[in-house]
Write a protein that holds these residues in place. Structure first.
Motif, mmCIF file in Angstrom:
data_model
loop_
_atom_site.group_PDB
_atom_site.id
_atom_site.type_symbol
_atom_site.label_atom_id
_atom_site.label_comp_id
_atom_site.label_asym_id
_atom_site.label_seq_id
_atom_site.Cartn_x
_atom_site.Cartn_y
_atom_site.Cartn_z
ATOM 1 N N THR A 311 0.642 -1.310 0.170
ATOM 2 C CA THR A 311 0.055 0.056 -0.271
ATOM 3 C C THR A 311 1.002 1.236 -0.153
ATOM 4 O O THR A 311 0.441 2.320 -0.338
ATOM 5 C CB THR A 311 -0.890 0.059 1.284
ATOM 6 N N ARG A 366 3.964 -2.962 2.819
ATOM 7 C CA ARG A 366 2.823 -3.162 3.504
ATOM 8 C C ARG A 366 2.748 -1.849 4.587
ATOM 9 O O ARG A 366 1.406 -1.940 4.927
ATOM 10 C CB ARG A 366 2.504 -4.358 4.178
ATOM 11 N N VAL A 392 1.486 6.927 -0.999
ATOM 12 C CA VAL A 392 0.580 5.899 -0.709
ATOM 13 C C VAL A 392 0.421 5.071 -2.349
ATOM 14 O O VAL A 392 0.685 6.071 -3.448
ATOM 15 C CB VAL A 392 -1.014 5.977 -0.274
ATOM 16 N N PRO A 405 -5.544 3.650 -0.524
ATOM 17 C CA PRO A 405 -6.033 2.607 0.478
ATOM 18 C C PRO A 405 -6.671 3.072 1.646
ATOM 19 O O PRO A 405 -6.011 4.340 2.043
ATOM 20 C CB PRO A 405 -4.557 2.194 0.629
ATOM 21 N N SER A 451 -4.636 5.811 4.368
ATOM 22 C CA SER A 451 -3.510 5.391 4.797
ATOM 23 C C SER A 451 -2.419 6.577 4.790
ATOM 24 O O SER A 451 -1.870 6.666 5.836
ATOM 25 C CB SER A 451 -2.828 4.450 3.717
ATOM 26 N N PHE A 475 -5.321 -2.763 7.482
ATOM 27 C CA PHE A 475 -5.785 -2.311 5.972
ATOM 28 C C PHE A 475 -7.188 -2.702 5.613
ATOM 29 O O PHE A 475 -7.753 -3.662 6.477
ATOM 30 C CB PHE A 475 -4.813 -3.023 5.019
ATOM 31 N N TYR A 478 -10.157 -0.161 -0.630
ATOM 32 C CA TYR A 478 -10.022 0.986 -1.032
ATOM 33 C C TYR A 478 -11.228 1.741 -1.231
ATOM 34 O O TYR A 478 -12.221 1.223 -1.387
ATOM 35 C CB TYR A 478 -9.350 0.714 -2.681
#
Length: 609
Positions: A311, A366, A392, A405, A451, A475, A478
């Motif tokens: 991500t 990640r 991101v 994300p 994110s 996470f 999206y």
């Protein structure tokens, strides 16, 4: 015909970060007689690498095995941090059951949900271990209700809901079926593993099939593949073929030169291994995670789930500052490229791409912790390079719209600081989903936030909560792009010329903001030496000495007192840098610098913007 190996049990220990997985494995090893009576054993013996020991986190999954009442129990200790979720996804392919460890005070946390969801989707048997029941504020009964609610939220079957619960204090070395039982040892947990976790099954007479789930790396023998024998038998000097479910064209002939099984913390050489055995295989150069080792007569790949996509990304760039090459052992583009591509051998969640520039590589991972651990490892190995601010990775949906994300953030914070946290995260496009009071004067906040809204926030969070807050993220898919976010309110203090910082120059600079350096340090034009109190960049001359005249003496300088500089850790430095800055990483120093060192060219670039 499928048969089961009753003398083996394969289990993974899964949990949220810091709920006690590695300490639990320590106790299982101790109480099964792996260590001698007088052997000195360090705490968290499974966390073998330096960074794991320093930070108190598990980064790579580890294999071990204990013998209990004639049954070999293969145990895999997994990471709890969301950034290393790729490790957890893989190793669950090797086991038939899991021990879900849950803190008796914290209860169900985001990563608890993530790892349990993976285990249930693979139909694994679950033993729930309520750990840390010796904590003064422990609330085991409420936590059991939370765990059962989580099972129901994840659509667990009736059989999965009917799982055994164990109460434990891994630190004090006991586990029991009931809170009122005597607190002696781990026997109840061992017995539950033997009785409840199914034995591995497979067809002993079929062709060999071994799925490689983890790759270890050793300087002497190269790559070591770890996997479970699903069918048939694996023997030393056997000819085999490597195939991969996601690469139908791959068919590589190999020979099994060395074969190991786990015994305690050691690998023991064996001549053959049957179904259900977890083995380590060395001597195959082109071995990758997800490969299946098959016998030559019937090469058939075992399906292997795709690993979650990264991500975040940052650029790793050859260091071109005026101090380049003075502290690092490996500094060239070729060195950095080889090291990054070597990391792909063992880390499946990482992506490395070449860019238009031969001196820059785009590395995707990640999360911030995932990438910072790679940077720290490279730095300790003698590499010198620069990295850009983390960004991101955006996607495009079927309508052609930009998506980004999202993360779920669970924040435990003292009641006095909830206002500050809510207002900060709201400006970073966070959406407050839930807020509830938990014991000890703490409030739990649940946010859904992009994110990128969390990039650079952890340092601020620690300041805002005076170090008492805990933030956990996971996470969560999206969403359409949420709009621009202003990351940093402060500008930078920038060195005006190259040289060595002196007390006189720093004394006049410290009124402008917070300094990152003390006297006697090498600086160069364009290097960031502190954060400005205002939202603008200011250039300062910190190499300026006091001119001596017949009425001024140099000893008068001794009266100048400097505020101690704020020394940034790697994470804090990565959090602090802005898009027009780089972090110069060497084995000895971390320096923040402007991308464009020349002040005139920098001003021109800003005007063009």
């Amino acid at each position: 015909m499928k048969t089961s190996r009753e003398d083996i049990r394969n289990i993974a220990i899964i949990a949220h970060v810091d709920h006690g997985k590695t300490t639990l494995v320590d106790e299982l090893l101790k109480q099964s007689g792996v260590f001698r009576e007088n052997q000195e054993v360090v705490e968290r013996v499974m966390d073998s690498n330096d960074i794991e020991r320093e930070r108190g986190i598990t980064i790579l999954s580890k294999n071990t095995a204990v013998l209990y009442k004639g049954t070999k129990i293969n145990i895999i200790d997994t990471p709890g941090h969301a950034d290393f979720g790729g490790e957890v996804e893989r190793v669950l392919k090797m086991v038939n059951g899991v021990i879900l460890v849950v803190d008796a005070f914290e209860g169900v946390m985001p990563q608890t949900k993530f790892v349990l969801m993976k285990a249930l989707s693979m139909n694994l048997h679950v033993i729930v271990c309520i750990n840390k029941i010796d904590r003064p504020e422990a609330r085991p009964d409420e936590v059991i209700d939370e765990v059962l609610e989580l099972f129901m939220d994840l659509d667990a079957s009736d059989e999965q809901l009917d799982c055994p619960f164990i109460y434990a204090s891994a630190r004090n070395g006991y586990a029991m079926n009931d809170l009122n039982d005597p607190k002696n040892d781990m026997v109840d947990l061992f017995d539950t593993i033997i009785d409840y976790i199914p034995a591995p099954t497979g067809d002993a007479d079929a062709s060999t099939q071994v799925l490689i789930s983890t790759i270890d790396y050793n300087e002497y023998v190269g790559r070591i593949g770890v996997g479970k024998v699903d069918n048939g038998c694996l023997k030393i000097n056997q000819d085999a073929i490597l195939v991969n479910h996601h690469e139908p064209d791959k068919q590589t002939k190999v020979r099994i030169s060395k074969l190991y099984e786990y015994d305690g913390l050691n690998k023991v050489e064996v001549t053959e291994a049957g179904i259900g055995s977890i083995v380590a295989i060395s001597g195959i150069a082109d071995l990758h995670i997800g490969d299946t080792i098959c016998s030559t007569d019937n090469p058939k790949a075992i399906p292997f789930q795709k690993i979650s996509e990264p991500t975040l990304s940052m650029n790793f760039i050859v260091n071109d500052s005026p101090l380049a090459g003075q502290e690092g052992k490996y500094v060239t583009s070729r060195h950095i490229r080889d090291r990054l591509f070597r990391e792909l051998n063992t880390d499946v969640s990482l992506r490395v791409e070449e860019t238009d520039s031969p001196d820059s590589y785009k590395v995707s991972g990640r999360g911030e912790l995932h990438l910072s651990v790679l940077i720290e490892n490279m730095r300790r190995e003698g590499y010198e390079f620069a990295v850009s601010k983390a960004e991101v990775l955006y996607h495009t949906d079927e309508n052609g719209k930009k998506t980004e994300p999202m993360e779920l953030a669970y924040i435990d914070v003292p009641d006095d600081f909830t206002g500050a946290v809510i207002s900060k995260l709201s400006t970073r496009k966070g959406n407050l989903l839930n807020m509830k009071s938990i014991s000890g004067g703490y409030t739990r906040l649940e946010f859904r936030i992009p994110s990128r809204g969390l990039i650079g926030y952890r340092g601020e969070f620690m300041t805002d909560t005076k170090g008492n807050g805990i933030i956990n993220t996971i996470f969560d898919g999206y969403d359409p792009y949420c709009g621009d976010i202003e990351y940093r309110k402060q500008g930078s203090l920038i060195a005006f010329e190259s040289g060595e910082s002196v007390t006189y120059g720093l004394f006049s600079a410290q009124d402008r903001g917070t300094l990152f350096i003390g006297p006697g340090q090498k600086v160069y034009a364009g290097m960031v030496i502190g954060s400005c109190a205002r939202a603008e960049d200011i250039e300062l001359n910190v190499c300026k000495k006091k001119h001596l005249t017949n009425t001024r003496s140099s000893s008068a300088d001794e009266a100048l007192t400097l505020v101690p500089p704020r020394i940034l850790s790697l994470e804090q430095a990565l959090d602090f840098i802005d898009v027009d800055e780089l972090l110069e990483v060497t084995p000895e120093n971390l320096r923040i610098r402007k991308r464009i060192l020349d002040p005139t060219l920098r001003k021109r670039a800003n005007i063009k913007k």
